[in-house]
Design a protein around this motif. Structure first.
Motif, mmCIF file in Angstrom:
data_model
loop_
_atom_site.group_PDB
_atom_site.id
_atom_site.type_symbol
_atom_site.label_atom_id
_atom_site.label_comp_id
_atom_site.label_asym_id
_atom_site.label_seq_id
_atom_site.Cartn_x
_atom_site.Cartn_y
_atom_site.Cartn_z
ATOM 1 N N ILE A 1 -0.725 12.090 1.978
ATOM 2 C CA ILE A 1 -1.961 12.840 1.698
ATOM 3 C C ILE A 1 -1.729 14.340 1.883
ATOM 4 N N ILE A 2 -1.004 14.707 2.944
ATOM 5 C CA ILE A 2 -0.685 16.120 3.155
ATOM 6 C C ILE A 2 0.164 16.655 2.003
ATOM 7 N N ALA A 3 1.101 15.820 1.531
ATOM 8 C CA ALA A 3 1.928 16.244 0.396
ATOM 9 C C ALA A 3 1.080 16.424 -0.858
ATOM 10 N N ASN A 4 0.102 15.536 -1.052
ATOM 11 C CA ASN A 4 -0.803 15.681 -2.200
ATOM 12 C C ASN A 4 -1.598 16.973 -2.119
ATOM 13 N N LEU A 5 -2.075 17.293 -0.924
ATOM 14 C CA LEU A 5 -2.826 18.542 -0.761
ATOM 15 C C LEU A 5 -1.929 19.754 -1.019
ATOM 16 N N GLY A 6 -0.678 19.664 -0.556
ATOM 17 C CA GLY A 6 0.241 20.766 -0.803
ATOM 18 C C GLY A 6 0.524 20.953 -2.291
ATOM 19 N N LEU A 7 0.690 19.853 -3.012
ATOM 20 C CA LEU A 7 0.909 19.949 -4.448
ATOM 21 C C LEU A 7 -0.332 20.463 -5.173
ATOM 22 N N ALA A 8 -1.516 20.110 -4.657
ATOM 23 C CA ALA A 8 -2.748 20.610 -5.274
ATOM 24 C C ALA A 8 -2.839 22.136 -5.134
ATOM 25 N N VAL A 9 -2.482 22.632 -3.947
ATOM 26 C CA VAL A 9 -2.479 24.095 -3.750
ATOM 27 C C VAL A 9 -1.409 24.742 -4.619
ATOM 28 N N LEU A 10 -0.237 24.074 -4.723
ATOM 29 C CA LEU A 10 0.850 24.621 -5.530
ATOM 30 C C LEU A 10 0.490 24.665 -7.012
ATOM 31 N N SER A 11 -0.276 23.683 -7.465
ATOM 32 C CA SER A 11 -0.685 23.668 -8.871
ATOM 33 C C SER A 11 -1.614 24.836 -9.194
ATOM 34 N N LYS A 12 -2.372 25.285 -8.210
ATOM 35 C CA LYS A 12 -3.232 26.456 -8.431
ATOM 36 C C LYS A 12 -2.435 27.763 -8.403
ATOM 37 N N LEU A 13 -1.417 27.795 -7.530
ATOM 38 C CA LEU A 13 -0.622 29.014 -7.429
ATOM 39 C C LEU A 13 0.361 29.163 -8.588
ATOM 40 N N ALA A 14 0.885 28.021 -9.055
ATOM 41 C CA ALA A 14 1.867 28.063 -10.151
ATOM 42 C C ALA A 14 1.506 26.992 -11.171
ATOM 43 N N PHE B 1 6.891 13.105 -7.969
ATOM 44 C CA PHE B 1 7.495 11.791 -7.687
ATOM 45 C C PHE B 1 8.635 11.865 -6.678
ATOM 46 N N PRO B 2 9.635 12.723 -6.861
ATOM 47 C CA PRO B 2 10.704 12.777 -5.838
ATOM 48 C C PRO B 2 10.212 13.243 -4.479
ATOM 49 N N ILE B 3 9.218 14.132 -4.468
ATOM 50 C CA ILE B 3 8.692 14.590 -3.179
ATOM 51 C C ILE B 3 8.011 13.440 -2.443
ATOM 52 N N PHE B 4 7.156 12.692 -3.143
ATOM 53 C CA PHE B 4 6.471 11.560 -2.521
ATOM 54 C C PHE B 4 7.479 10.497 -2.071
ATOM 55 N N PHE B 5 8.480 10.285 -2.889
ATOM 56 C CA PHE B 5 9.478 9.258 -2.561
ATOM 57 C C PHE B 5 10.247 9.624 -1.296
ATOM 58 N N VAL B 6 10.724 10.859 -1.226
ATOM 59 C CA VAL B 6 11.522 11.287 -0.075
ATOM 60 C C VAL B 6 10.663 11.349 1.188
ATOM 61 N N ILE C 1 0.831 -1.211 0.000
ATOM 62 C CA ILE C 1 0.000 0.000 0.000
ATOM 63 C C ILE C 1 0.860 1.253 0.000
ATOM 64 N N VAL C 2 1.871 1.274 0.868
ATOM 65 C CA VAL C 2 2.747 2.442 0.952
ATOM 66 C C VAL C 2 3.540 2.611 -0.335
ATOM 67 N N GLY C 3 4.053 1.505 -0.886
ATOM 68 C CA GLY C 3 4.818 1.589 -2.126
ATOM 69 C C GLY C 3 3.995 2.114 -3.283
ATOM 70 N N LEU C 4 2.728 1.726 -3.324
ATOM 71 C CA LEU C 4 1.857 2.231 -4.388
ATOM 72 C C LEU C 4 1.640 3.733 -4.256
ATOM 73 N N GLN C 5 1.450 4.223 -3.049
ATOM 74 C CA GLN C 5 1.230 5.651 -2.842
ATOM 75 C C GLN C 5 2.507 6.471 -3.058
ATOM 76 N N MET C 6 3.663 5.839 -2.868
ATOM 77 C CA MET C 6 4.933 6.531 -3.077
ATOM 78 C C MET C 6 5.347 6.543 -4.548
ATOM 79 N N GLY C 7 4.609 5.845 -5.380
ATOM 80 C CA GLY C 7 4.970 5.768 -6.786
ATOM 81 C C GLY C 7 5.899 4.626 -7.113
ATOM 82 N N LEU C 8 6.025 3.649 -6.198
ATOM 83 C CA LEU C 8 6.906 2.506 -6.422
ATOM 84 C C LEU C 8 6.145 1.265 -6.848
ATOM 85 N N GLY C 9 4.906 1.443 -7.298
ATOM 86 C CA GLY C 9 4.114 0.289 -7.702
ATOM 87 C C GLY C 9 4.698 -0.434 -8.894
#
Length: 264
Positions: free
Chosen positions: A196-209, A219-224, A101-109
């Motif tokens: 999930i918090i990182a996803n929300l942050g990226l969603a806000v960032l996509s609106k700002l920029a 991908f690197p953000i989720f991985f780290v 489950i964690v690997g799938l959410q981190m993009g390591l599926g």
């Protein structure tokens, strides 16, 4: 000249044959012992050694019989050992499922490796956590706890004392599938919450920029972040594995009792 009656020979054989069946079926399904890298001959030899070591401390065994009752007892012993092994294996697979489950959410599926314990392709993070859980299982003497419960099972469920495990016992074992997912989600909750918090942050960032490429950035953000959250969750893995082993052994006894394999 020594002479032995047929009943004596059957009694001597039964003292080792019945424990051997239960021990062998346990080794075929138990974690660590059931790994495909372990040849079947090694499992059989180990079962023989354990039988010789445990037989003197076990309750009296019925003699071997070649009638319908004897064959029913053979199937009963195989079922009891199989249930005990499957119960512990089912509980320990919580760690591997959490890793998937964690690997799938981190993009390591997409990253899969051969699981040395099961011989199948699973997520690389799940393989790592599964191997780590097996090492902790050994370090915590989980294999010795399992063998101790096996020896105690000959007192709780005497050989030939009851019928085969009924459908209720297998249904109870299958019903633990829901518990398996619940425990896996609970174990992976800190990492999932961070992502999930990182996803929300990226969603806000996509609106700002909007000009940012979120696929290359995410991908690197989720991985780290996933690795950091997993790192801080690692100290609790020992407690998790210990609880899973104890829960698996309790489940094995409950399934045997529910199947009517013991006397009350």
């Amino acid at each position: 000249m020594l002479s032995f009656e047929t009943a004596q020979v059957y009694a001597w054989i039964g003292a080792f044959f019945w424990p051997f069946l239960r021990i062998l079926s346990l080794l075929m399904a138990a974690p660590l012992f059931s790994a495909r890298q372990i040849p079947t001959r090694v499992r059989v030899a180990f079962a023989v050694v354990l039988t010789v070591a445990l037989a003197p401390a076990l309750p009296p065994m019925p003699p071997v019989a070649f009638d319908a009752t004897g064959w029913l007892t053979v199937v009963q012993q195989l079922q009891i050992g199989l249930v005990m092994g499957l119960a512990v294996t089912l509980m320990l697979s919580v760690v591997q499922l959490a890793g998937s489950i964690v690997g799938l959410q981190m993009g390591l599926g997409f990253s899969t490796l051969l699981d040395p314990a099961q011989g199948t392709q699973v997520a690389s993070l799940a393989v790592f956590l599964n191997v780590l859980a097996l090492l902790l299982f050994t370090a915590l003497n989980g294999h010795l706890m399992m063998l101790a419960v096996l020896a105690r099972s000959f007192t709780l469920v005497p050989v030939g004392a009851g019928p085969l495990l009924g459908s209720g016992a297998w249904q109870m074992l299958a019903a633990q599938g829901g518990t398996l997912f619940a425990l896996a989600l609970a174990f992976s909750a800190p990492v999932l919450g961070t992502l999930i918090i990182a996803n929300l942050g990226l969603a806000v960032l996509s609106k700002l920029a909007p000009q940012l490429n979120l696929f290359n950035l995410g991908f690197p953000i989720f991985f780290v972040l996933g690795l950091l959250a997993l790192y801080f969750a690692m100290p609790s893995l020992e407690t998790v594995v210990r609880g899973l082993v104890e829960r698996g052994l309790d489940l094995a006894q409950a399934v045997m009792m529910a199947g009517g394999a013991s006397e009350h």
